[in-house]
Design a protein around this motif. Sequence first.
Motif, PDB file in Angstrom:
ATOM      1  N   ARG A  76       0.836  -1.195   0.000  1.00 11.10           N
ATOM      2  CA  ARG A  76       0.000   0.000   0.000  1.00 11.10           C
ATOM      3  C   ARG A  76       0.871   1.245   0.000  1.00 11.10           C
ATOM      4  O   ARG A  76       1.935   1.259   0.600  1.00 11.10           O
ATOM      5  CB  ARG A  76      -0.924  -0.006   1.218  1.00 11.10           C
ATOM      6  CG  ARG A  76      -2.062  -0.991   1.095  1.00 11.10           C
ATOM      7  CD  ARG A  76      -2.795  -1.185   2.400  1.00 11.10           C
ATOM      8  NE  ARG A  76      -2.021  -1.977   3.354  1.00 11.10           N
ATOM      9  CZ  ARG A  76      -2.465  -2.337   4.552  1.00 11.10           C
ATOM     10  NH1 ARG A  76      -3.660  -1.980   4.941  1.00 11.10           N
ATOM     11  NH2 ARG A  76      -1.712  -3.069   5.349  1.00 11.10           N
ATOM     12  N   GLN A  77       0.390   2.250  -0.664  1.00 12.27           N
ATOM     13  CA  GLN A  77       1.139   3.500  -0.753  1.00 12.27           C
ATOM     14  C   GLN A  77       1.134   4.187   0.600  1.00 12.27           C
ATOM     15  O   GLN A  77       0.076   4.507   1.150  1.00 12.27           O
ATOM     16  CB  GLN A  77       0.514   4.409  -1.810  1.00 12.27           C
ATOM     17  CG  GLN A  77       1.317   5.665  -2.081  1.00 12.27           C
ATOM     18  CD  GLN A  77       0.815   6.362  -3.326  1.00 12.27           C
ATOM     19  OE1 GLN A  77       1.236   6.069  -4.429  1.00 12.27           O
ATOM     20  NE2 GLN A  77      -0.099   7.272  -3.133  1.00 12.27           N
ATOM     21  N   THR A  78       2.310   4.424   1.149  1.00 10.12           N
ATOM     22  CA  THR A  78       2.407   5.030   2.479  1.00 10.12           C
ATOM     23  C   THR A  78       2.366   6.543   2.426  1.00 10.12           C
ATOM     24  O   THR A  78       1.971   7.194   3.375  1.00 10.12           O
ATOM     25  CB  THR A  78       3.715   4.594   3.176  1.00 10.12           C
ATOM     26  OG1 THR A  78       4.829   4.922   2.336  1.00 10.12           O
ATOM     27  CG2 THR A  78       3.699   3.093   3.419  1.00 10.12           C
ATOM     28  N   GLU A  79       2.780   7.142   1.293  1.00 11.76           N
ATOM     29  CA  GLU A  79       2.751   8.587   1.133  1.00 11.76           C
ATOM     30  C   GLU A  79       1.787   8.940   0.016  1.00 11.76           C
ATOM     31  O   GLU A  79       1.813   8.357  -1.053  1.00 11.76           O
ATOM     32  CB  GLU A  79       4.145   9.129   0.807  1.00 11.76           C
ATOM     33  CG  GLU A  79       5.152   8.929   1.935  1.00 11.76           C
ATOM     34  CD  GLU A  79       6.478   9.566   1.596  1.00 11.76           C
ATOM     35  OE1 GLU A  79       6.575  10.180   0.520  1.00 11.76           O
ATOM     36  OE2 GLU A  79       7.411   9.461   2.413  1.00 11.76           O
ATOM     37  N   GLN A  80       0.929   9.897   0.292  1.00 11.38           N
ATOM     38  CA  GLN A  80      -0.050  10.296  -0.698  1.00 11.38           C
ATOM     39  C   GLN A  80       0.598  11.106  -1.809  1.00 11.38           C
ATOM     40  O   GLN A  80       1.583  11.809  -1.582  1.00 11.38           O
ATOM     41  CB  GLN A  80      -1.132  11.149  -0.030  1.00 11.38           C
ATOM     42  CG  GLN A  80      -1.963  10.364   0.990  1.00 11.38           C
ATOM     43  CD  GLN A  80      -2.985  11.252   1.644  1.00 11.38           C
ATOM     44  OE1 GLN A  80      -2.674  12.351   2.069  1.00 11.38           O
ATOM     45  NE2 GLN A  80      -4.210  10.792   1.701  1.00 11.38           N
ATOM     46  N   PRO A  81       0.057  11.034  -3.029  1.00 11.03           N
ATOM     47  CA  PRO A  81       0.559  11.871  -4.114  1.00 11.03           C
ATOM     48  C   PRO A  81       0.415  13.347  -3.770  1.00 11.03           C
ATOM     49  O   PRO A  81      -0.385  13.728  -2.920  1.00 11.03           O
ATOM     50  CB  PRO A  81      -0.339  11.481  -5.297  1.00 11.03           C
ATOM     51  CG  PRO A  81      -0.938  10.182  -4.918  1.00 11.03           C
ATOM     52  CD  PRO A  81      -1.022  10.156  -3.425  1.00 11.03           C
ATOM     53  N   GLY A  82       1.191  14.175  -4.461  1.00 11.10           N
ATOM     54  CA  GLY A  82       1.216  15.595  -4.136  1.00 11.10           C
ATOM     55  C   GLY A  82      -0.153  16.246  -4.136  1.00 11.10           C
ATOM     56  O   GLY A  82      -0.496  16.977  -3.205  1.00 11.10           O
ATOM     57  N   ALA A  83      -0.965  15.991  -5.162  1.00 12.89           N
ATOM     58  CA  ALA A  83      -2.264  16.645  -5.246  1.00 12.89           C
ATOM     59  C   ALA A  83      -3.177  16.209  -4.114  1.00 12.89           C
ATOM     60  O   ALA A  83      -3.870  17.020  -3.507  1.00 12.89           O
ATOM     61  CB  ALA A  83      -2.912  16.340  -6.600  1.00 12.89           C
ATOM     62  N   VAL A  84      -3.189  14.902  -3.823  1.00 17.54           N
ATOM     63  CA  VAL A  84      -4.037  14.394  -2.749  1.00 17.54           C
ATOM     64  C   VAL A  84      -3.559  14.927  -1.406  1.00 17.54           C
ATOM     65  O   VAL A  84      -4.349  15.313  -0.536  1.00 17.54           O
ATOM     66  CB  VAL A  84      -4.042  12.851  -2.752  1.00 17.54           C
ATOM     67  CG1 VAL A  84      -4.875  12.312  -1.604  1.00 17.54           C
ATOM     68  CG2 VAL A  84      -4.571  12.327  -4.077  1.00 17.54           C
ATOM     69  N   CYS A  85      -2.239  14.953  -1.223  1.00 15.26           N
ATOM     70  CA  CYS A  85      -1.668  15.454   0.022  1.00 15.26           C
ATOM     71  C   CYS A  85      -2.019  16.927   0.218  1.00 15.26           C
ATOM     72  O   CYS A  85      -2.386  17.346   1.316  1.00 15.26           O
ATOM     73  CB  CYS A  85      -0.157  15.258   0.014  1.00 15.26           C
ATOM     74  SG  CYS A  85       0.657  15.724   1.553  1.00 15.26           S
ATOM     75  N   GLN A  86      -1.907  17.708  -0.840  1.00 17.47           N
ATOM     76  CA  GLN A  86      -2.225  19.124  -0.733  1.00 17.47           C
ATOM     77  C   GLN A  86      -3.691  19.337  -0.407  1.00 17.47           C
ATOM     78  O   GLN A  86      -4.046  20.236   0.365  1.00 17.47           O
ATOM     79  CB  GLN A  86      -1.861  19.845  -2.032  1.00 17.47           C
ATOM     80  CG  GLN A  86      -2.042  21.363  -1.973  1.00 17.47           C
ATOM     81  CD  GLN A  86      -1.188  21.991  -0.907  1.00 17.47           C
ATOM     82  OE1 GLN A  86       0.008  21.745  -0.837  1.00 17.47           O
ATOM     83  NE2 GLN A  86      -1.796  22.808  -0.067  1.00 17.47           N
ATOM     84  N   ALA A  87      -4.554  18.518  -1.005  1.00 16.87           N
ATOM     85  CA  ALA A  87      -5.980  18.617  -0.702  1.00 16.87           C
ATOM     86  C   ALA A  87      -6.243  18.330   0.764  1.00 16.87           C
ATOM     87  O   ALA A  87      -7.083  18.977   1.404  1.00 16.87           O
ATOM     88  CB  ALA A  87      -6.778  17.656  -1.585  1.00 16.87           C
TER      89      ALA A  87
END
Length: 282
Positions: free
Chosen positions: A122-133
């Motif tokens: 599983r992805q432990t770090e969210q993508p930039g756009a999702v993280c920014q949201a």
Amino acid sequence: MLLLLGAVARAQPAPNRIHRQRSITVTGNPADQLPEVRGAKGIGITFHFDGLIHEESIRVDESRIRIVDVGKKSLLVEPLTEPRADQPSEVSVMFADGEQERAAFRMVPHPSDVDTWIEVTRQTEQPGAVCQARIDELRARCGAQRPTAFRRSGLLPDRGILARTFERYADTAGGLVSEGGVSFLGRDWALVDVEIRNPTGQPWAPRVATFKSKDGTPVTVRLVTPETEEIPPGTSRNVLVETDDPPAGAGVFFTLEVSGADGRFLRVGNVELAPRTLEGKR
């Protein structure tokens, strides 16, 4: 002779496919396209997950895929028919730890490869756009509980709490004018609501601010919130400046400096905060 050759050709087995072991990272974002798994009729595919899974949550098209075995962190399936590119089968399962609920895959054909072992992480770090949201969401939640939000909503009046008004103050250096305002003092914050007039011929956009006592003691500015993005020429707008609680001994008179995007600034030298004598803090 031609009929015999045709029958022999149809009886030939499909070319041997190379068995592959791969790793796939799943995001859990329903907007993302499902990762593809290369399958072939009669060849088992083992999924090994990085967490516990719910056996009862496994979903496959039972007319096309057979579930062979299920473990605490693994799933073995076998295609009963050749996968189709135009109608890929789906395999999905739910995680049991709640970190990321669902993992799903599209089973597709491949001319030379077939997956036999898939390591699923599983992805432990969210993508930039999702993280920014997510950051924006948290910031909005925090902002809804700040004194700035209370003032803008009308829930922070000029009277009934520790507050002081201050008069008009013109700053000839920047060509801007303070039409006066009101300051508020909370337990661990201060808030200045100042009306700023822009008599110049260019719009002015307030961006950052500094807040200092008369003896030069700086106070950390938390937030600068203008009523509108820009103050058009010949008009005035309110600007809210939220700061930390001024240190003890800083006094009650302060200088507020608001700088704009174009480098112009307004220095308001007559901001007064209410003393804390009612609370016995100073």
